[in-house]
Design a protein around this motif. Structure first.
Motif, short mmCIF file in Angstrom:
data_model
loop_
_atom_site.label_atom_id
_atom_site.label_comp_id
_atom_site.label_asym_id
_atom_site.label_seq_id
_atom_site.Cartn_x
_atom_site.Cartn_y
_atom_site.Cartn_z
N HIS A 174 0.83 -1.21 0.00
CA HIS A 174 0.00 0.00 0.00
C HIS A 174 0.87 1.25 0.00
CE1 HIS A 174 -3.49 2.52 0.75
NE2 HIS A 174 -2.90 3.03 1.82
N SER A 175 1.90 1.27 0.84
CA SER A 175 2.79 2.44 0.91
C SER A 175 3.58 2.59 -0.38
CB SER A 175 3.74 2.31 2.10
OG SER A 175 3.04 2.30 3.32
N ALA A 176 3.94 1.47 -1.01
CA ALA A 176 4.67 1.52 -2.27
C ALA A 176 3.83 2.21 -3.34
CB ALA A 176 5.06 0.12 -2.71
N SER A 177 2.55 1.86 -3.40
CA SER A 177 1.65 2.48 -4.37
C SER A 177 1.54 3.98 -4.13
CB SER A 177 0.26 1.83 -4.29
OG SER A 177 0.33 0.47 -4.67
N LYS A 178 1.54 4.38 -2.86
CA LYS A 178 1.48 5.81 -2.53
C LYS A 178 2.75 6.53 -2.97
CE LYS A 178 -1.75 6.05 1.36
NZ LYS A 178 -1.91 6.48 2.78
N LEU A 179 3.91 5.89 -2.76
CA LEU A 179 5.17 6.50 -3.17
C LEU A 179 5.22 6.70 -4.68
CD1 LEU A 179 7.84 4.65 -0.98
CD2 LEU A 179 7.10 7.03 -0.78
#
Length: 241
Positions: free
Chosen positions: A16-21
């Protein structure tokens, strides 16, 4: 593999955080800002929010007997997440990720690793890898016992919201129990297939992933793969179907 998946296996952050980055334009590939969707081989120079992302040199492989109620996501804020429930073997001190998932209300065999290539090959639709489940259904009020007709309908394929399930293997061993081997992984597939022919699944346990067997691994316990298990697994996933 997908860039977001690569960042997870490189230990940068969660999916999820990767997609945000990536959405925030904070990830570059060989100096070019990455965008969704994006696939990488792992040979590129990938920088995420100022951190160089590289896959680990050391890979570990663990089998886990997941209980009902454990969620397969890696959300550290969720008390029922697998990352908060799983106790890794003493020799494993690095972060591992589940390869695929089992529904929260199902239980059984899971594989966890930090080997991104192996994870990709096990999950990619280009590779048809068998997984076997032991299933108990609630008797139907009109037709309490599953029979040859049930077996035929399940194995030949069932339309699930416009998608026809692939042919599979099914063996009946009790009046309301069977084993089924699938080579695809649609969402809640076995439950939906059973419901389509009039039966409700009341217990679902995964007992095999290719050559890997649940065996007598205790509930909520884990163990490392043996050398032989890992060698056989890698041999089987080396070539697309």
């Amino acid at each position: 593999m997908r860039l977001s998946q690569f960042l997870v296996f490189a230990g940068i952050c969660s999916r999820h955080s990767a997609s945000k980055l990536i959405a925030a334009r904070l990830v570059t590939i060989d100096g070019v800002i990455a965008e969704h969707p994006c696939f990488v081989s792992g040979q590129e120079k990938i920088i995420a929010d100022g951190t160089l992302a590289i896959l680990p040199d050391q890979c570990s492989y663990v089998l886990y007997n997941k209980p009902v109620g454990v969620d397969c996501n890696c959300n550290a804020d969720n008390p029922q997440s697998i990352v908060n429930q799983l106790v890794l073997p003493p020799a494993v001190s690095i972060r591992l990720f589940p390869v695929g998932r089992i529904d929260k209300d199902s239980h059984g065999l899971m594989l966890l690793t930090n080997d991104g290539d192996l994870c990709y090959r096990l999950l990619s639709p280009d590779y048809s890898h068998p997984k076997t489940y032991r299933v108990t259904v609630e008797p139907h009020y009109k037709k309490p016992d599953i029979d040859a007709d049930f077996q035929q309908r399940m194995t030949q394929g069932i339309d699930l919201d416009g998608t026809l399930t692939l042919p599979c293997e099914l063996t009946i061993f009790e009046t309301n129990q069977f084993t089924i081997t699938l080579t695809q992984g649609l969402n809640r597939q076995i439950r939906r297939m059973s419901r389509a022919v009039g039966y409700k699944v009341i217990d679902l346990q995964r007992i095999h992933i290719m050559n890997l067997a649940l065996g007598d691994l205790p509930l909520n316990q884990s163990r490392e793969l043996t050398t032989e298990e890992l060698a056989t697994l890698k041999k089987h996933i080396s070539t697309p179907s």
